[in-house]
Design a protein around this motif. Structure first.
Motif, PDB file in Angstrom:
ATOM      1  N   ARG A 167       0.600  -4.617  11.744  1.00 17.63           N
ATOM      2  CA  ARG A 167      -0.068  -5.469  12.712  1.00 17.63           C
ATOM      3  C   ARG A 167      -1.558  -5.516  12.395  1.00 17.63           C
ATOM      4  NH1 ARG A 167       2.862  -6.648  17.400  1.00 17.63           N
ATOM      5  NH2 ARG A 167       4.886  -5.590  17.534  1.00 17.63           N
ATOM      6  N   ALA A 168      -2.153  -6.693  12.602  1.00 13.97           N
ATOM      7  CA  ALA A 168      -3.576  -6.856  12.320  1.00 13.97           C
ATOM      8  C   ALA A 168      -4.131  -7.983  13.168  1.00 13.97           C
ATOM      9  CB  ALA A 168      -3.811  -7.136  10.834  1.00 13.97           C
ATOM     10  N   LYS A 169      -5.449  -7.982  13.290  1.00  7.92           N
ATOM     11  CA  LYS A 169      -6.164  -9.048  13.998  1.00  7.92           C
ATOM     12  C   LYS A 169      -7.277  -9.550  13.092  1.00  7.92           C
ATOM     13  CE  LYS A 169      -8.743  -8.004  17.580  1.00  7.92           C
ATOM     14  NZ  LYS A 169      -9.131  -7.678  18.972  1.00  7.92           N
ATOM     15  N   PHE A 170      -7.296 -10.867  12.857  1.00  9.51           N
ATOM     16  CA  PHE A 170      -8.301 -11.482  11.996  1.00  9.51           C
ATOM     17  C   PHE A 170      -9.304 -12.213  12.873  1.00  9.51           C
ATOM     18  CE2 PHE A 170      -9.802 -15.231   9.576  1.00  9.51           C
ATOM     19  CZ  PHE A 170     -10.484 -14.557   8.575  1.00  9.51           C
ATOM     20  N   ILE A 180      -8.995  -6.278  11.547  1.00  9.28           N
ATOM     21  CA  ILE A 180      -8.802  -4.966  12.172  1.00  9.28           C
ATOM     22  C   ILE A 180      -7.308  -4.701  12.207  1.00  9.28           C
ATOM     23  CG2 ILE A 180      -9.222  -3.570  14.223  1.00  9.28           C
ATOM     24  CD1 ILE A 180     -11.525  -5.479  14.889  1.00  9.28           C
ATOM     25  N   THR A 181      -6.899  -3.547  11.710  1.00  7.47           N
ATOM     26  CA  THR A 181      -5.474  -3.269  11.583  1.00  7.47           C
ATOM     27  C   THR A 181      -5.106  -1.981  12.303  1.00  7.47           C
ATOM     28  OG1 THR A 181      -5.495  -1.828   9.626  1.00  7.47           O
ATOM     29  CG2 THR A 181      -5.709  -4.197   9.251  1.00  7.47           C
ATOM     30  N   GLY A 182      -3.800  -1.817  12.480  1.00  3.48           N
ATOM     31  CA  GLY A 182      -3.249  -0.541  12.895  1.00  3.48           C
ATOM     32  C   GLY A 182      -3.043   0.319  11.667  1.00  3.48           C
ATOM     33  N   PRO A 183      -2.012   1.164  11.636  1.00  6.74           N
ATOM     34  CA  PRO A 183      -1.748   1.991  10.452  1.00  6.74           C
ATOM     35  C   PRO A 183      -1.645   1.130   9.193  1.00  6.74           C
ATOM     36  CG  PRO A 183      -0.386   2.705  12.274  1.00  6.74           C
ATOM     37  CD  PRO A 183      -1.057   1.441  12.724  1.00  6.74           C
ATOM     38  N   ILE A 184      -2.340   1.551   8.147  1.00  5.88           N
ATOM     39  CA  ILE A 184      -2.415   0.757   6.927  1.00  5.88           C
ATOM     40  C   ILE A 184      -2.198   1.659   5.719  1.00  5.88           C
ATOM     41  CG2 ILE A 184      -4.918   1.002   6.762  1.00  5.88           C
ATOM     42  CD1 ILE A 184      -5.009  -1.884   5.683  1.00  5.88           C
ATOM     43  N   ASN A 185      -1.523   1.126   4.706  1.00  2.00           N
ATOM     44  CA  ASN A 185      -1.179   1.900   3.511  1.00  2.00           C
ATOM     45  C   ASN A 185      -1.515   1.092   2.272  1.00  2.00           C
ATOM     46  OD1 ASN A 185       1.377   2.305   1.367  1.00  2.00           O
ATOM     47  ND2 ASN A 185       0.394   4.198   2.062  1.00  2.00           N
ATOM     48  N   MET A 186      -2.022   1.784   1.265  1.00  2.00           N
ATOM     49  CA  MET A 186      -2.289   1.135  -0.017  1.00  2.00           C
ATOM     50  C   MET A 186      -1.048   1.232  -0.886  1.00  2.00           C
ATOM     51  SD  MET A 186      -5.386   1.834  -2.733  1.00  2.00           S
ATOM     52  CE  MET A 186      -5.708   0.641  -4.036  1.00  2.00           C
ATOM     53  N   ARG A 187      -0.602   0.089  -1.398  1.00  2.00           N
ATOM     54  CA  ARG A 187       0.579   0.024  -2.249  1.00  2.00           C
ATOM     55  C   ARG A 187       0.149  -0.501  -3.614  1.00  2.00           C
ATOM     56  NH1 ARG A 187       5.322   0.078   1.071  1.00  2.00           N
ATOM     57  NH2 ARG A 187       6.560  -0.864  -0.601  1.00  2.00           N
ATOM     58  N   ILE A 188       0.525   0.202  -4.652  1.00  2.00           N
ATOM     59  CA  ILE A 188       0.207  -0.186  -6.029  1.00  2.00           C
ATOM     60  C   ILE A 188       1.488  -0.660  -6.690  1.00  2.00           C
ATOM     61  CG2 ILE A 188      -0.640   0.624  -8.251  1.00  2.00           C
ATOM     62  CD1 ILE A 188      -2.381   2.607  -6.774  1.00  2.00           C
ATOM     63  N   TYR A 189       1.473  -1.918  -7.110  1.00  2.00           N
ATOM     64  CA  TYR A 189       2.682  -2.548  -7.671  1.00  2.00           C
ATOM     65  C   TYR A 189       3.869  -2.313  -6.740  1.00  2.00           C
ATOM     66  CZ  TYR A 189      -0.105  -3.292 -11.833  1.00  2.00           C
ATOM     67  OH  TYR A 189      -1.086  -3.702 -12.702  1.00  2.00           O
ATOM     68  N   THR A 196      -3.027   6.521   3.314  1.00  2.00           N
ATOM     69  CA  THR A 196      -2.643   5.900   4.576  1.00  2.00           C
ATOM     70  C   THR A 196      -3.658   6.280   5.638  1.00  2.00           C
ATOM     71  OG1 THR A 196      -0.301   6.010   3.978  1.00  2.00           O
ATOM     72  CG2 THR A 196      -0.834   5.691   6.308  1.00  2.00           C
ATOM     73  N   LEU A 197      -4.070   5.290   6.428  1.00  2.00           N
ATOM     74  CA  LEU A 197      -5.030   5.525   7.498  1.00  2.00           C
ATOM     75  C   LEU A 197      -4.458   5.018   8.814  1.00  2.00           C
ATOM     76  CD1 LEU A 197      -8.323   4.415   5.711  1.00  2.00           C
ATOM     77  CD2 LEU A 197      -7.575   6.746   6.155  1.00  2.00           C
ATOM     78  N   PRO A 198      -4.859   5.634   9.938  1.00  2.00           N
ATOM     79  CA  PRO A 198      -4.335   5.192  11.236  1.00  2.00           C
ATOM     80  C   PRO A 198      -4.833   3.813  11.642  1.00  2.00           C
ATOM     81  CG  PRO A 198      -6.034   6.854  11.528  1.00  2.00           C
ATOM     82  CD  PRO A 198      -5.738   6.807  10.069  1.00  2.00           C
ATOM     83  N   PHE A 199      -5.970   3.383  11.090  1.00  2.00           N
ATOM     84  CA  PHE A 199      -6.494   2.047  11.362  1.00  2.00           C
ATOM     85  C   PHE A 199      -7.473   1.706  10.245  1.00  2.00           C
ATOM     86  CE2 PHE A 199      -9.652   4.840  13.106  1.00  2.00           C
ATOM     87  CZ  PHE A 199     -10.852   4.214  12.837  1.00  2.00           C
ATOM     88  N   ILE A 212     -13.902   1.158   6.585  1.00  2.00           N
ATOM     89  CA  ILE A 212     -13.452   2.518   6.330  1.00  2.00           C
ATOM     90  C   ILE A 212     -13.678   2.854   4.863  1.00  2.00           C
ATOM     91  CG2 ILE A 212     -11.477   4.086   6.406  1.00  2.00           C
ATOM     92  CD1 ILE A 212     -12.454   3.205   9.125  1.00  2.00           C
ATOM     93  N   ILE A 213     -14.116   4.059   4.572  1.00  2.00           N
ATOM     94  CA  ILE A 213     -14.390   4.480   3.197  1.00  2.00           C
ATOM     95  C   ILE A 213     -13.200   5.262   2.657  1.00  2.00           C
ATOM     96  CG2 ILE A 213     -15.918   5.853   1.727  1.00  2.00           C
ATOM     97  CD1 ILE A 213     -18.137   5.287   3.738  1.00  2.00           C
ATOM     98  N   ILE A 214     -12.758   4.885   1.479  1.00  2.00           N
ATOM     99  CA  ILE A 214     -11.594   5.513   0.860  1.00  2.00           C
ATOM    100  C   ILE A 214     -11.915   6.955   0.474  1.00  2.00           C
ATOM    101  CG2 ILE A 214     -10.095   5.492  -1.173  1.00  2.00           C
ATOM    102  CD1 ILE A 214     -10.199   2.526  -1.162  1.00  2.00           C
ATOM    103  N   PRO A 215     -11.075   7.904   0.821  1.00  2.00           N
ATOM    104  CA  PRO A 215     -11.306   9.294   0.406  1.00  2.00           C
ATOM    105  C   PRO A 215     -10.683   9.578  -0.955  1.00  2.00           C
ATOM    106  CG  PRO A 215      -9.448   9.213   1.899  1.00  2.00           C
ATOM    107  CD  PRO A 215      -9.938   7.790   1.754  1.00  2.00           C
TER     108      PRO A 215
END
Length: 833
Positions: A167-170, A180-189, A196-199, A212-215
């Motif tokens: 879910r997201a809001k543009f 602005i998003t809820g839980p978000i995940n980076m997917r490679i290929y 993964t971040l909670p928002f 948000i800054i990537i750790p």
């Protein structure tokens, strides 16, 4: 991002609160085929349908218009299986949106779309289901965002990475566009990653935006698994920003960092950062459990040179606890080698230049902390007034001739207040007890003349006057058995002077081969001898009154100066009437070369080879100084060799069983007391004749991601593999007056190779031949994956064994945090997530 099946119009529900509203403008439409059912107030447009209303435009293969409600449904062109092969296009206010199908109400401007593609700035947003609330707000289900240029340019249907949220809001604001998003995940290929971040707060415009800054994540033996550098980036106005990041470690440690950068064009720029770390090691309740805190404060401020070229103000604050690097938990300090820093320094300076005059003024405040000893040195403040060299007797026009015309006068005033203290006593009342202050005036005179066109002669003289506001009275306390210094407040001063002269010349020797086909065309040897004389009186003599004596523990008189422990060194002791001589050699030859356009090139056998020594005519013994030999050569353009050696002219005698001898005043030994040799060489793929691809061997050429490749007859790609191997060897030998000398030999190694255009491997370490072990070795692996870089750093052995993994997105709209690039920063090369 796959095509959806046919969506029934009846399944789409839209809020129609204000259906009684009328259209604001004329609704125009056109298509190849049309069907109108006026009783139902419906129109059906088929093939190449175009609908225009106010600033909105719809292009689709199929369009339904409900004239009563204002609902418009559009669907893309489908193939025989029902898959979309041409999407619908929706335009408004110069923006273009692609979707498979959508429904919008022209009265309320509320709509729902499916499989929407939105190009914004450097990225693309794709949503499975998008509800349009108004012109600036959309709600998205199944949102994918990527900055893959290949996907943006439609060179591929599958991006190399996406940031996926359910879910997201543009928000399409006037200044900033964000998602602005809820839980978000980076997917490679399309493979999920641990990132993964909670928002998330993703900037999507062309201006600076919060995010948000990537750790990075990894593992270290002392603190466990960790996430470092996760946080939030926030721009504040047009001139300031802020990044707050932190780190969590599975064994209980944590850290937080606040960093800010500011910039005012043509005025100033700077950065500020504060680190706080809480380190926990061991198991609570056991002997190995420990808990400590460290901190660091950095502030750098630079004035733009265009703001005021005659007055500059600069700040460089670097204040940290002595254990910040050694016991810190920030993994970047290990990877970058900061853990080996032994000092930190800070300074604040104001510099004033007086136009059209030789005068300048500088006021500085400095601080230096030694991490090993905990000692701190403050200079609060130091004032320097300088007059650059002037020629008072030089003619206003024409060249300077003679000693008087060439007489140059310089002046320097140095006022200093220094404080030696410890980290524990810093910024307490006790730190002022050891304050040292004073002023030093220095006047220099220089002139010169050339004799016979070949012998330049120079004359120099110097006068120093030191003012002190505090001196000492020294005695030995026989009861306490220690030396006691008593401060005496009040003005006092001492004066010193010196003078000297020198003469030099150049001697040339040249050999030119008469053989036109000779490999060596010629050799040139330049010898530059210099002979000088300097004189300084013995300011430790009784008539000057700078030195006195006290009775020591053994009852003998010990000489000391009341200016000892002052801000400046005490007056010099011992008369010096020294003859100084040096001999510089330069040897080079011209050899035949096919690569040079002239057919020849110069090779420097010795860039310099210096021999120097001195002889003190006023000394009672040991009049001759050590003989120093130093040189440098550069062979094969990449091989550097530097060496230095020292020889003592005096003999040495050893007592029975002693390993340390005593020099005697007899010349003739010329003993080697020590030497140092340092050389290095860089190997690469051109060293052995490689480096260039033979274009005649391969007839086919092509490119993959802007990299050129050659292809053989079997269509295998060939390219040059760049590699580099740097070796540096430092060997030193120290003997002095000992029977057996000590050796120290260290080999430094750094290497890098790119086995493919998008892989980079590098390492650096050193080997100590005396201890027979390697120092900390760091291996770095980097993979360029088109839109982002994967970086893996590894320290496999040593005191700080660790590994670190980081994913950095290249797009500038997701990399505001890149600007925080200082040695202690956790935000180096990090991106907004």
């Amino acid at each position: 991002m796959s095509d959806s099946s046919v969506i029934a119009v009846d399944s789409i529900k839209i809020d129609t609160v204000q259906r009684e509203e009328r259209l604001e403008d004329v609704l125009a439409y056109n298509s190849d085929d049309q069907i109108h059912e006026w009783r139902k107030k419906m129109s059906y447009l088929m093939r190449n349908a175009v609908v225009n209303y106010t600033d909105m435009e719809i292009r689709a293969d199929y369009v339904e218009i409900n004239w009563e409600t204002g609902d418009v449904y559009a669907d893309g062109k489908r193939d025989s299986t029902g898959m979309i092969i041409e999407p619908t296009i929706f335009k408004q206010a110069g923006k273009e949106y692609e979707q498979h199908s959508f429904k919008v109400n022209f009265k309320t401007k509320v709509g729902v779309a499916y499989n929407v593609r939105i190009n914004e700035g450097e990225g693309v947003l794709v949503g499975n289901r998008v509800k349009r609330a108004n012109d600036s707000l959309m709600y998205i289900r199944g949102a994918d965002y990527t900055t893959d240029t290949y996907f943006i340019e439609r060179k591929t249907e599958e991006p190399d990475y996406v940031l996926r949220a359910s879910r997201a809001k543009f928000i399409d604001g006037k200044k900033n566009k964000v998602m602005i998003t809820g839980p978000i995940n980076m997917r490679i290929y399309d493979v999920p990653t641990p990132l993964t971040l909670p928002f998330a707060y993703l900037p999507m415009g062309d201006t600076r935006s919060a995010g948000i800054i990537i750790p990075s994540f990894g593992e270290r033996t002392d603190v466990g698994f960790f996430l470092e550098g996760m946080g939030f980036y926030l721009p504040i106005g047009d001139y300031l920003d802020l990044a707050v990041t932190g780190g969590l470690y599975t064994k209980g440690s944590w850290q937080v960092r606040a960093a800010s950068a500011y910039r005012k064009k043509y005025r100033f720029n700077g950065s500020f950062a504060f680190d706080y770390q809480n380190r926990v090691t061991g198991i609570k309740g056991l002997d190995n459990y420990s808990k400590s805190t460290t901190y660091a404060l950095t502030w750098n401020h630079s004035q733009d040179a265009k703001a005021n070229p005659n007055l500059t103000f600069n700040i460089g604050i670097n204040y940290r606890s002595s254990t910040f690097y050694r016991d810190g938990i920030n993994n970047n300090n290990i990877i970058n080698g900061n853990i080996y820093d032994n000092n930190s320094s800070s300074s604040i300076s104001i510099n004033k230049i007086f136009p059209n005059s030789p005068f300048s003024l500088a006021v500085t405040a400095n601080n230096n902390l030694n991490f090993n000893t905990g000692d701190m040195l403050f200079t609060l403040p130091q004032l320097t007034f300088n007059m650059s060299r002037i020629y008072p007797f030089a003619p206003k026009v024409g060249s300077k001739k003679g000693l008087l015309n060439n007489l140059a006068v310089g002046y320097n005033l140095n006022v200093i207040n220094s404080i030696n203290t410890t980290e524990e006593e810093a910024f307490t009342s006790r730190m002022w007890d050891n304050a040292k202050n004073g002023a030093k005036h220095a006047v220099t005179l220089n002139t010169g003349v050339t004799l016979g066109s070949y012998f330049p002669v120079s004359f120099s003289a110097g006068y120093d006057e030191v003012w002190a506001l505090k001196t000492i009275d020294r005695r030995y306390d026989f009861e306490e058995r220690k030396i006691v210094d008593t401060n005496i407040n009040g003005f006092d001063a001492y004066r010193e002077f010196n003078m000297g002269t020198s003469v030099s010349t150049n001697l040339y020797g040249t050999y030119i081969s008469k053989n036109e086909n000779a490999t060596i065309k010629g050799i040139r040897h330049v010898i530059s001898p210099t002979v000088g004389f300097s004189y300084r009186p013995d300011f430790g003599a009784e008539e000057w009154g700078y030195y006195t004596t006290y009775r020591g523990a053994d009852g003998k008189r010990v000489i000391y100066s009341r200016f000892d422990n002052g801000a400046f060194a005490p007056p010099s002791r011992g008369q010096n009437a020294g003859l100084n001589f040096s001999l510089r050699n330069n040897l080079e030859m011209k050899v035949r070369s096919k690569s040079d356009s002239t057919g020849f090139k110069k090779i420097k056998i010795f860039e310099y080879l210096d021999i120097s020594s001195s002889y003190n005519l006023a000394a009672e013994s040991f009049k001759m100084g050590d003989i120093s030999v130093s040189g440098m050569t550069r062979l094969f353009d990449q091989f550097n060799l530097q060496f230095r050696a020292s020889f003592s002219p005096y003999k040495i005698v050893f007592e029975d069983g002693s390993t340390r001898g005593t020099e005697i005043d007899k010349i003739g030994a010329f003993r080697l007391t020590g030497y140092n040799v340092n050389f290095g060489y860089n190997f690469d793929n051109k060293t052995f004749g490689g480096g260039e691809m033979d274009s005649k061997k391969y007839k086919k050429r092509g490119s993959v991601r802007n990299e050129n490749f050659y292809f053989d007859d079997y269509d295998y790609a060939h390219f040059t593999i760049p590699w580099k191997l740097g070796l540096s060897l430092n060997h030193s030998y120290i003997k002095d007056n000992t029977l057996v000398g000590t050796n120290n030999t260290v080999l430094g190694i750094n290497a890098a190779i790119s086995p493919s255009p998008y892989w980079s491997l590098s390492t650096n370490t050193s080997y100590d031949f005396v201890s027979q072990r390697f120092s900390q070795a760091t291996f770095n692996f980097t993979r360029d994956l088109r839109s982002f870089n994967l970086t893996f750093s590894w320290v496999p052995f040593g005191q700080y064994k660790t590994w670190n993994f980081f994913i950095g997105i290249k797009a500038s709209i997701l990399s505001d945090a890149v600007k925080y690039d200082d040695r202690s920063s956790q935000l180096i090369n990090q991106s907004n997530f």
